[in-house]
Design a protein around this motif. Structure first.
Motif, PDB file in Angstrom:
ATOM      1  N   GLN A  56      13.389   8.651  12.186  1.00  0.00           N
ATOM      2  CA  GLN A  56      12.443   9.673  11.747  1.00  0.00           C
ATOM      3  C   GLN A  56      12.319   9.735  10.224  1.00  0.00           C
ATOM      4  O   GLN A  56      11.254  10.004   9.693  1.00  0.00           O
ATOM      5  N   SER A  57      13.398   9.456   9.517  1.00  0.00           N
ATOM      6  CA  SER A  57      13.378   9.545   8.055  1.00  0.00           C
ATOM      7  C   SER A  57      12.961   8.235   7.389  1.00  0.00           C
ATOM      8  O   SER A  57      13.023   8.120   6.169  1.00  0.00           O
ATOM      9  N   ALA A  58      12.533   7.246   8.158  1.00  0.00           N
ATOM     10  CA  ALA A  58      12.266   5.921   7.601  1.00  0.00           C
ATOM     11  C   ALA A  58      10.945   5.821   6.845  1.00  0.00           C
ATOM     12  O   ALA A  58      10.842   5.072   5.878  1.00  0.00           O
ATOM     13  N   LEU A  59       9.943   6.571   7.255  1.00  0.00           N
ATOM     14  CA  LEU A  59       8.607   6.419   6.687  1.00  0.00           C
ATOM     15  C   LEU A  59       7.967   7.791   6.526  1.00  0.00           C
ATOM     16  O   LEU A  59       7.922   8.575   7.474  1.00  0.00           O
ATOM     17  N   HIS A  60       7.474   8.073   5.320  1.00  0.00           N
ATOM     18  CA  HIS A  60       6.835   9.354   5.027  1.00  0.00           C
ATOM     19  C   HIS A  60       5.519   9.104   4.305  1.00  0.00           C
ATOM     20  O   HIS A  60       5.361   8.063   3.653  1.00  0.00           O
ATOM     21  N   PRO A  61       4.591  10.055   4.392  1.00  0.00           N
ATOM     22  CA  PRO A  61       3.379   9.932   3.576  1.00  0.00           C
ATOM     23  C   PRO A  61       3.750   9.835   2.092  1.00  0.00           C
ATOM     24  O   PRO A  61       4.726  10.433   1.642  1.00  0.00           O
ATOM     25  N   ALA A  62       3.016   9.047   1.363  1.00  0.00           N
ATOM     26  CA  ALA A  62       3.180   8.770  -0.068  1.00  0.00           C
ATOM     27  C   ALA A  62       4.228   7.697  -0.342  1.00  0.00           C
ATOM     28  O   ALA A  62       4.422   7.319  -1.498  1.00  0.00           O
ATOM     29  N   ASP A  63       4.917   7.178   0.678  1.00  0.00           N
ATOM     30  CA  ASP A  63       5.844   6.074   0.455  1.00  0.00           C
ATOM     31  C   ASP A  63       5.066   4.816   0.082  1.00  0.00           C
ATOM     32  O   ASP A  63       4.005   4.538   0.647  1.00  0.00           O
ATOM     33  N   HIS A  64       5.608   4.057  -0.845  1.00  0.00           N
ATOM     34  CA  HIS A  64       5.031   2.778  -1.249  1.00  0.00           C
ATOM     35  C   HIS A  64       5.674   1.710  -0.372  1.00  0.00           C
ATOM     36  O   HIS A  64       6.906   1.577  -0.368  1.00  0.00           O
ATOM     37  N   VAL A  65       4.868   0.971   0.402  1.00  0.00           N
ATOM     38  CA  VAL A  65       5.406   0.026   1.372  1.00  0.00           C
ATOM     39  C   VAL A  65       4.760  -1.336   1.231  1.00  0.00           C
ATOM     40  O   VAL A  65       3.641  -1.468   0.748  1.00  0.00           O
ATOM     41  N   GLN A  66       5.512  -2.344   1.664  1.00  0.00           N
ATOM     42  CA  GLN A  66       4.972  -3.690   1.803  1.00  0.00           C
ATOM     43  C   GLN A  66       5.095  -4.028   3.284  1.00  0.00           C
ATOM     44  O   GLN A  66       6.192  -3.998   3.846  1.00  0.00           O
ATOM     45  N   ALA A 110       0.834  -1.198   0.000  1.00  0.00           N
ATOM     46  CA  ALA A 110       0.000   0.000   0.000  1.00  0.00           C
ATOM     47  C   ALA A 110       0.870   1.250   0.000  1.00  0.00           C
ATOM     48  O   ALA A 110       2.098   1.176   0.075  1.00  0.00           O
ATOM     49  N   ARG A 111       0.207   2.395  -0.060  1.00  0.00           N
ATOM     50  CA  ARG A 111       0.876   3.692   0.060  1.00  0.00           C
ATOM     51  C   ARG A 111       0.521   4.288   1.419  1.00  0.00           C
ATOM     52  O   ARG A 111      -0.617   4.190   1.866  1.00  0.00           O
ATOM     53  N   VAL A 112       1.509   4.892   2.057  1.00  0.00           N
ATOM     54  CA  VAL A 112       1.276   5.543   3.349  1.00  0.00           C
ATOM     55  C   VAL A 112       0.492   6.827   3.088  1.00  0.00           C
ATOM     56  O   VAL A 112       0.910   7.663   2.273  1.00  0.00           O
ATOM     57  N   VAL A 113      -0.649   6.966   3.757  1.00  0.00           N
ATOM     58  CA  VAL A 113      -1.447   8.178   3.640  1.00  0.00           C
ATOM     59  C   VAL A 113      -1.077   9.149   4.751  1.00  0.00           C
ATOM     60  O   VAL A 113      -0.816  10.321   4.516  1.00  0.00           O
ATOM     61  N   ARG A 114      -1.026   8.613   5.981  1.00  0.00           N
ATOM     62  CA  ARG A 114      -0.774   9.500   7.120  1.00  0.00           C
ATOM     63  C   ARG A 114      -0.269   8.702   8.310  1.00  0.00           C
ATOM     64  O   ARG A 114      -0.733   7.594   8.563  1.00  0.00           O
ATOM     65  N   LEU A 115       0.674   9.292   9.032  1.00  0.00           N
ATOM     66  CA  LEU A 115       1.116   8.755  10.312  1.00  0.00           C
ATOM     67  C   LEU A 115       0.435   9.607  11.383  1.00  0.00           C
ATOM     68  O   LEU A 115       0.708  10.802  11.489  1.00  0.00           O
ATOM     69  N   LEU A 116      -0.464   9.010  12.148  1.00  0.00           N
ATOM     70  CA  LEU A 116      -1.197   9.752  13.170  1.00  0.00           C
ATOM     71  C   LEU A 116      -0.322   9.939  14.403  1.00  0.00           C
ATOM     72  O   LEU A 116       0.741   9.323  14.524  1.00  0.00           O
ATOM     73  N   ASP A 117      -0.764  10.779  15.325  1.00  0.00           N
ATOM     74  CA  ASP A 117      -0.003  11.021  16.557  1.00  0.00           C
ATOM     75  C   ASP A 117       0.090   9.750  17.374  1.00  0.00           C
ATOM     76  O   ASP A 117      -0.909   9.044  17.568  1.00  0.00           O
TER      77      ASP A 117
END
Length: 180
Positions: free
Chosen positions: A106-116, A20-27
């Motif tokens: 902190q730089s490992a995961l951002h919104p819009a990243d394509h992840v498995q 999937a694609r990351v949409v948002r990392l919540l608090d």
């Protein structure tokens, strides 16, 4: 009032592996690891027996000093770890929610990243599945979040002392069987 508003429905994936694609990392928020009282009592009892032996040897050798000990209440409380809800959009366009336990760079995961993601269901069925492993296909990173465990919470010194106490009890039991 406008009844034509459509809010995207958040679903919880049931698959073990999801792309999937990351949409948002919540608090994030803290959650506590539960410590089973029988395990804690057994470790503390064995460590106490070894502690008595160590204090006896230290008194005979007349060397002072000793480390500060954590209370039973502090040990029973258990460690806290960070829980970060993550919203994803899968290939079918569904909005999914999973939980990330522990810390990542902190730089490992951002919104819009394509992840498995490799997911694991949680014991509480009301909670979304938790992330076991992340393959960030955008950056090529393999990420494994780490959470504290009961053993890391108790710490190596206490566990080593408990192992010495368990060996002491086993030696005394073996000696009593051989001489009895």
């Amino acid at each position: 009032m406008d009844t034509d508003l459509h809010y995207p429905r958040v679903v919880r994936p049931t698959e073990r592996i999801i792309t999937a694609r990351v949409v948002r990392l919540l608090d994030g928020y803290p959650r506590e690891v539960r410590v089973g009282q029988p395990v804690l009592v057994a470790v503390l009892t064995a460590a106490g027996l070894a502690g008595l032996l160590f204090r006896l040897v230290r008194a005979l050798l007349s060397s002072g000093g000793g480390a500060a000990r954590r209370s039973f209440k502090d040990l029973k409380k258990g460690p806290e770890f960070l829980v970060t809800p993550v919203r994803l959009r899968d290939g079918a366009g569904r909005l999914c929610e999973v939980e990330l336990h522990g810390h990542l760079p902190q730089s490992a995961l951002h919104p819009a990243d394509h992840v498995q993601l490799t997911l694991r269901p949680q014991r509480d069925a009301d909670l979304p599945p938790r992330i076991e492993r992340i393959v960030n296909l955008t950056t090529g990173q393999l990420l494994t979040p780490r959470v504290p465990t009961l053993w890391s919470h108790l710490g190596p010194p206490l566990l080593l002392q408990a192992a010495c106490g368990a060996l002491l009890v086993a030696a005394l039991a073996g000696w009593s069987v051989l001489t009895g």
